[in-house]
Design a protein around this motif. Structure first.
Motif, short mmCIF file in Angstrom:
data_model
loop_
_atom_site.label_atom_id
_atom_site.label_comp_id
_atom_site.label_asym_id
_atom_site.label_seq_id
_atom_site.Cartn_x
_atom_site.Cartn_y
_atom_site.Cartn_z
N ASP A 12 40.76 0.76 -4.82
CA ASP A 12 39.47 -0.02 -5.22
C ASP A 12 38.36 0.68 -5.66
OD1 ASP A 12 41.15 -2.21 -4.33
OD2 ASP A 12 40.40 -2.02 -2.35
N ALA A 13 38.77 1.89 -6.57
CA ALA A 13 37.26 2.73 -6.79
C ALA A 13 36.59 1.92 -7.69
CB ALA A 13 38.19 3.96 -7.61
N ARG A 14 36.99 0.82 -8.39
CA ARG A 14 35.92 0.18 -9.02
C ARG A 14 35.27 0.85 -10.19
NH1 ARG A 14 38.65 -3.92 -8.31
NH2 ARG A 14 38.47 -5.07 -6.15
N GLY A 15 35.83 1.57 -10.90
CA GLY A 15 35.36 2.39 -12.05
C GLY A 15 34.40 3.34 -11.78
N HIS A 16 34.26 3.71 -10.49
CA HIS A 16 33.54 5.04 -10.13
C HIS A 16 34.31 6.26 -10.13
CE1 HIS A 16 29.70 2.75 -9.72
NE2 HIS A 16 30.32 1.81 -9.02
N LEU A 17 35.73 6.18 -10.22
CA LEU A 17 36.38 7.40 -9.57
C LEU A 17 36.38 8.65 -10.68
CD1 LEU A 17 38.67 8.56 -8.03
CD2 LEU A 17 40.35 7.53 -9.44
N ARG A 18 36.05 8.34 -12.01
CA ARG A 18 35.94 9.62 -13.09
C ARG A 18 34.55 10.18 -12.64
NH1 ARG A 18 37.53 10.14 -17.90
NH2 ARG A 18 38.75 8.03 -18.04
N GLU A 19 33.36 9.40 -12.17
CA GLU A 19 32.24 9.87 -11.83
C GLU A 19 32.50 10.77 -10.63
OE1 GLU A 19 27.49 8.53 -11.14
OE2 GLU A 19 29.12 6.97 -11.30
N CYS A 20 33.20 10.32 -9.72
CA CYS A 20 33.52 10.91 -8.31
C CYS A 20 34.09 12.32 -8.59
CB CYS A 20 34.43 10.00 -7.40
SG CYS A 20 34.85 10.73 -5.99
N LEU A 21 35.11 12.37 -9.13
CA LEU A 21 35.80 13.58 -9.65
C LEU A 21 35.30 14.74 -10.39
CD1 LEU A 21 39.55 11.96 -10.34
CD2 LEU A 21 38.54 12.91 -7.92
N THR A 22 34.61 13.99 -11.55
CA THR A 22 33.80 15.04 -12.21
C THR A 22 32.46 15.58 -11.33
OG1 THR A 22 34.08 13.55 -14.17
CG2 THR A 22 32.29 15.03 -14.19
N GLY A 23 32.10 14.76 -10.53
CA GLY A 23 31.03 15.38 -9.71
C GLY A 23 31.48 16.45 -8.80
#
Length: 766
Positions: A12-23
């Motif tokens: 349920d990352a709700r579209g934030h997973l890319r920002e999470c991993l990149t950060g």
């Protein structure tokens, strides 16, 4: 060099997973020289273990993308969804074992720039303690950021390395695993603390503080946690009881709260803090709306037993309403608790009489026939369809409806259509008018409700009903809660009401991974993404040469002429539509070799159209009222658009697309966009009328560069459309067959023939 293992649960990352991993990756480095993290004076090495249950194809593809391009990322694919604690433990078990410290994040958690470097520096300064705790904030879909209130606790500890015995007040810190890093051998020594939390993170959060022999703090906000946007659920609440049993065992063994084994009563500040938190959380669970009456009673009695068993000898009952709740809990008086609860509901009911006009209108609509129908059973063989705010039988809901008639004819199909549009409903199509008695009946009793926008606020989502949101385009412009920062579109929008409507969705149909990621972030409510393609686009692969020629003949396009479909979008900063092209001049410049099919946006379907006179004089063909955009696309040789989502659908045909971006800077700033269209356009880009004319006169509209751009665009945004989307939706949603036909790879898809190819086929057949 300090090394971190970051375990990210991607549920349920709700579209934030890319920002999470990149950060995480941007905050780490592995060698000398300039790079992310160097400016903070400490080198950091990281490995990322992403735990995925495979329930979302888009999430799985995103994790695989990062794992392919960066050796520091590895994927752990679970066979099924596990509770949070078990998933974290599975991720830690699959780590490379090289990390000095473990950090557990969810896919919505975003590390602040320099966070890993700050943690590494603190680890070295503090002599590698068991535990490092830091502050964090919480963000909502509305852009509001809320602190934890833990700042005073962090400031009070200073720079000393300590234990809970030194600073009991640390037990008041927000109980979450994400705001602490654990030394790897400390984590390995206490596996019982980290794998069994389901409802909340009490055991690992508080237990790690109690068990740690050395704790250091970083008095900085290093993490931003994006909230779900959904109310807490009662699911797994009984797990909280087991967590506190384990927590009290740990406290007794440590001797921090008294010798539980020797019979001495628990006492002291540590025991009082743990006990107060336990009682407060138990009362919160009892107030959850999702708890059934039998479960509520059972939880109350078990919570009462805990209250009496673990009550410290020096416990003092609070003097306010909380103390009264403690009293009924201690006496195991469930009747008393219910009386308190009823009194509170009464007070809330009085306040609720001052509700908004919107709620009053919705309540009024539910009276009478609707209220009566809501008492009747759900009709398992009834489906209701609507599109574009009840404008007619069109778009993806129409494609799903047609496929449903083919694969499950026993399910009756009813369309909701505005009274003014009812005469245009195809013969034989059952339909209802909004607000009519039969409308309320079908809305109340239908098992399935399918729409490409939201149903009205007055529609109740009943248990047993299934809502399917098909959407009506791929998002270039900001959508949902992502619009909040853009005043041109967000002013006056009731986002709470929007999310209430979206919370009725069971399924969200997606055409590509980009859309899936956006929908899950922009609409932070629970739903299942169906990465099946847009049903309305099936026709781009099923239409024949005869179909293409038939539509052209119906539109009056003479053989041999190139038909250019001009389909611009609306501007939120314009109240009426004025074509951004001088269409008469364009038609005159291009000459008889071309014909313009012009479709105004449906938002401007009231009042006189600037196209009527040009159509009457034969300068253009006004197709604004033509029912099917898909047929117009099939009949055309190329598309001219600006920022309309029609470009994403049209790209499936692999025909030329020209973008008119004359006001891109204004549009992108006022409306907000997800990417720079001028950089990733599906073909040639023009910024003026003259450039558009030159492109079609000198062949630039379909040259090698335009073709290469289109190919890249198709790879990025035509993931799932292959002609079988409607079948997948019907089989999954209506027939309960999740094993649907696999998506045909892009290189193996055969779109409908172009008009030129269709004419050649027709000629050869004669």
């Amino acid at each position: 060099m300090t090394t971190f293992t970051v375990v990210v649960t991607a549920f349920d990352a709700r579209g934030h997973l890319r920002e999470c991993l990149t950060g995480i990756l941007d905050g780490a480095c592995t060698g000398p020289g300039p790079g992310p993290g160097r400016g903070h004076g400490h080198e950091v090495e990281v490995e990322i273990v992403v735990v995925d249950d495979g329930s979302s194809g888009a999430t799985t593809a995103l994790v695989d993308e990062y794992a392919r391009r960066d050796e520091r990322v590895r994927a752990v694919r679970l066979p099924r969804r596990l509770p949070a604690g078990a998933a974290r433990a599975a991720g830690a078990a699959r780590a490379g074992g090289t990390g000095d410290y473990l950090l557990f994040l969810e896919g919505r958690d975003i590390l602040m720039p320099g966070a890993l470097a700050a943690l590494a520096r603190r680890a070295e300064e503090a002599g590698r303690p068991d535990l490092i705790v830091f502050d964090h904030v919480r963000s909502t879909w509305a852009g509001a950021t809320t602190g934890t209130g833990d700042g005073r606790l962090f400031a009070a500890t200073g720079r000393a390395v300590l234990t809970v015995g030194d600073q009991p007040r640390m037990l008041h810190l927000t109980p979450t695993v994400a705001n602490r890093v654990l030394r790897a051998d400390f984590f390995a020594a206490h596996p019982e603390l980290f794998g069994q939390d389901e409802y909340a993170e009490v055991l690992p959060a508080i237990g790690s503080l109690l068990a740690a022999g050395s704790i250091a703090v970083v008095d900085d906000v290093l993490l931003d946690r994006h909230e779900h946007g959904t109310p807490p659920s009662a699911a797994g609440a009984f797990d909280l009881l087991s967590q506190y049993e384990a927590l009290w065992r740990l406290l007794d063994d440590s001797g921090s709260g008294g010798d539980g084994h020797g019979g001495a009563p628990r006492s002291g500040r540590v025991a009082r803090i743990v006990f107060g938190g336990m009682a407060g959380r138990y009362l919160k669970v009892l107030g959850l709306p999702g708890l059934s009456d039998p479960d509520r009673a059972e939880f109350f009695h078990r919570a009462s037993a805990h209250f009496r068993r673990y009550k410290p000898a020096d416990y003092q009952r609070p003097p306010d309403l909380t103390g009264l709740r403690h009293a009924v809990l201690e006496r195991d008086s469930y009747c008393g608790y219910q009386a308190l609860r009823s009194a509170n509901r009464g007070r809330r009911g009085v306040r609720a009489l001052a509700g908004t006009a919107r709620r009053k209108a919705a309540d009024a609509a539910k009276k009478g026939a609707y209220r009566e129908q809501l008492r009747r059973p759900v009709d398992e063989n009834l489906a209701v369809f609507s599109a574009y705010w009840d404008r007619g039988v069109t778009c993806s809901p129409a494609a799903v409806c047609a496929k449903l008639a083919e694969l499950a004819p026993h399910i009756r199909r009813v369309w909701v259509v505005r009274r003014d549009d009812a005469p245009l409903v195809p013969d034989g199509t059952d339909h209802v008018v909004p607000g009519s008695r039969r409308y309320w009946s079908v809305m109340a009793r239908a098992k399935y409700l399918v729409n490409n926008v939201n149903f009205a606020d007055s529609v109740v989502k009943r248990p047993g009903q299934i809502h399917v949101q098909t959407h009506h385009g791929t998002p270039l412009k900001r959508m949902g809660t992502d619009q909040v920062p853009y005043r041109a579109t967000s002013r006056g929008v009731d986002y709470e009401a929007l999310l209430d409507r979206c919370a009725r969705w069971d399924y969200s149909v997606s055409a590509n991974r980009h859309s899936t990621e956006i929908w899950e972030r922009a609409y932070p409510v629970p739903f299942t993404s169906l990465d099946y393609g847009y049903p309305r686009n099936d026709v781009y692969f099923t239409a024949t040469a005869d179909d293409v020629l038939r539509v052209r003949e119906r539109l009056g396009i003479a053989p041999g002429r190139k038909a250019l479909l001009y389909a611009p979008t609306h501007r939120d900063y314009e109240s009426a539509w004025t074509p951004r092209l001088d269409l008469e001049r364009l038609a005159r410049t291009l000459g008889d070799d071309f014909v313009l099919l012009v479709r105004g946006h449906y938002f401007y379907d009231r009042g006189p159209s600037p196209l009527e006179e040009l159509h009457r004089r034969g300068r253009i063909i006004d197709v604004s009222a033509y029912g099917s955009v898909e047929e117009l696309a099939l009949a055309s040789d190329a598309l001219i658009t600006d920022y309309s989502s029609v470009m994403f659908d049209y790209a499936n045909l692999d025909r030329p697309i020209v973008i008119l971006a004359d006001d891109w800077e204004t549009y992108s700033v006022t409306r907000g966009v997800y990417f720079d269209l001028t950089e990733r356009a599906p073909g040639a880009v023009a910024t003026s009328q003259g450039e558009i004319e030159r492109l079609f006169l000198d062949g630039g509209w379909r040259d090698e560069d335009a073709t290469a751009r289109r190919a890249a665009f198709r790879r990025a945004f035509c993931d799932f459309d292959d002609g079988h989307a409607a079948e997948r939706v019907v089989r999954h949603v209506f027939l309960g067959q999740p094993d649907t036909p696999r998506v045909v790879p892009l290189d193996h898809r055969v779109p409908a023939p172009s008009p030129e190819a269709a004419a050649a086929l027709a000629l050869s057949a004669k």
